[in-house]
Design a protein around this motif. Structure first.
Motif, mmCIF file in Angstrom:
data_model
loop_
_atom_site.group_PDB
_atom_site.id
_atom_site.type_symbol
_atom_site.label_atom_id
_atom_site.label_comp_id
_atom_site.label_asym_id
_atom_site.label_seq_id
_atom_site.Cartn_x
_atom_site.Cartn_y
_atom_site.Cartn_z
ATOM 1 N N GLN A 108 0.823 -1.204 0.000
ATOM 2 C CA GLN A 108 0.000 0.000 0.000
ATOM 3 C C GLN A 108 0.859 1.257 0.000
ATOM 4 O OE1 GLN A 108 -3.501 0.376 -0.185
ATOM 5 N NE2 GLN A 108 -2.732 2.441 -0.610
ATOM 6 N N GLU A 111 1.914 1.972 -3.491
ATOM 7 C CA GLU A 111 0.810 2.560 -4.248
ATOM 8 C C GLU A 111 0.659 4.044 -3.920
ATOM 9 O OE1 GLU A 111 -2.862 0.485 -3.928
ATOM 10 O OE2 GLU A 111 -2.011 -1.463 -4.458
ATOM 11 N N ASP A 112 0.770 4.389 -2.656
ATOM 12 C CA ASP A 112 0.672 5.791 -2.245
ATOM 13 C C ASP A 112 1.798 6.617 -2.871
ATOM 14 O OD1 ASP A 112 -1.495 5.066 -0.681
ATOM 15 O OD2 ASP A 112 -0.362 5.051 1.193
ATOM 16 N N GLU A 114 3.334 6.095 -5.608
ATOM 17 C CA GLU A 114 3.162 6.231 -7.054
ATOM 18 C C GLU A 114 2.448 7.528 -7.414
ATOM 19 O OE1 GLU A 114 4.239 4.680 -9.550
ATOM 20 O OE2 GLU A 114 4.665 2.587 -9.041
ATOM 21 N N GLU A 115 1.696 8.078 -6.493
ATOM 22 C CA GLU A 115 0.913 9.280 -6.761
ATOM 23 C C GLU A 115 1.736 10.561 -6.663
ATOM 24 O OE1 GLU A 115 -2.225 8.980 -7.776
ATOM 25 O OE2 GLU A 115 -1.887 6.804 -7.644
ATOM 26 N N ASN A 127 10.029 -0.370 -7.737
ATOM 27 C CA ASN A 127 9.119 -1.299 -8.407
ATOM 28 C C ASN A 127 9.868 -2.413 -9.120
ATOM 29 O OD1 ASN A 127 6.621 -0.182 -7.658
ATOM 30 N ND2 ASN A 127 6.751 1.362 -9.262
#
Length: 209
Positions: A108, A111-112, A114-115, A127
């Motif tokens: 998670q 994912e955070d 990535e923004e 990644n």
């Protein structure tokens, strides 16, 4: 070849370059720096274990090193003030430990991150590591098939070397994070330049990265 001495030479140089006060006196910056240092401390165990041909322990530590690095970056950019407080406590009690368990997991956090446009280059490296190593590392950590097979039949030397190099590559990212927290001008370029002559202990990154 597991050249621990050469790796230590590199990290000694990078430690001198990044040995500066934090750019701001905040719980967020301090926590992020602490987690980056944690990643470096775990990496020392990876090097020792690789040199001793103890790949099972090295891979378990490598996953912890990666998670510490991810959490360091996530703490700086994404964590809420409430999460910072929960992770910045100075006492270890059942209550504080339980509170820290509610922090997002590494997947998670990635994912955070990535923004955040400014982290695009860093995310390529994180990644790539996750795509190539995450499942095998999980298998080792949970005593899965990778652990069973390699315990029975031994450790391919190239796998030991790969683990050693990957850990050293993550160390470069951790030192970069510390340098950014210190506000060191041009730290990313300086670390890349200093590491150029230490390719024998670093990952062979693809040209696209």
């Amino acid at each position: 070849m597991i050249d621990v001495t050469r790796a230590e030479q590199l990290f000694g140089i990078l430690a001198e370059v990044t040995d500066q006060p934090l750019y701001e006196d905040s719980a967020r910056a301090e926590l992020s720096a602490t987690l980056a240092i944690t990643a470096l401390e775990i990496a020392r165990s990876v090097r020792i274990l690789c040199a001793a041909d103890q790949l099972l322990g090295a891979t378990v530590c490598l996953r912890s090193q990666f998670e510490s690095l991810v959490r360091s970056v996530w703490t700086l950019h994404c964590a809420s003030e409430h999460e910072i407080r929960r992770l910045s406590t100075n006492s270890l009690t059942p209550e504080t430990a339980q509170g820290a368990k509610n922090i997002p997991l590494a997947a998670q956090m990635l994912e955070d991150l990535e923004e955040i446009p400014s982290l695009k280059n860093l995310m390529v490296a994180l990644n790539e590591f996750k795509a190539s190593a995450w499942r095998p590392l999980n298998s080792f950590v949970h005593a899965g098939l990778h652990a069973v097979i390699h315990t029975k039949f031994g450790w391919p030397q190239d796998l030991v070397g790969q683990t050693f190099r990957m850990s050293n590559g993550l160390c470069l990212l951790a030192f970069t994070q510390i340098g950014l927290l210190n506000g060191t001008p041009g730290i990313q370029g300086e670390i890349i330049a200093l590491a150029a002559s230490f390719s024998s202990v670093l990952p062979k990154y693809r040209d696209s990265t």
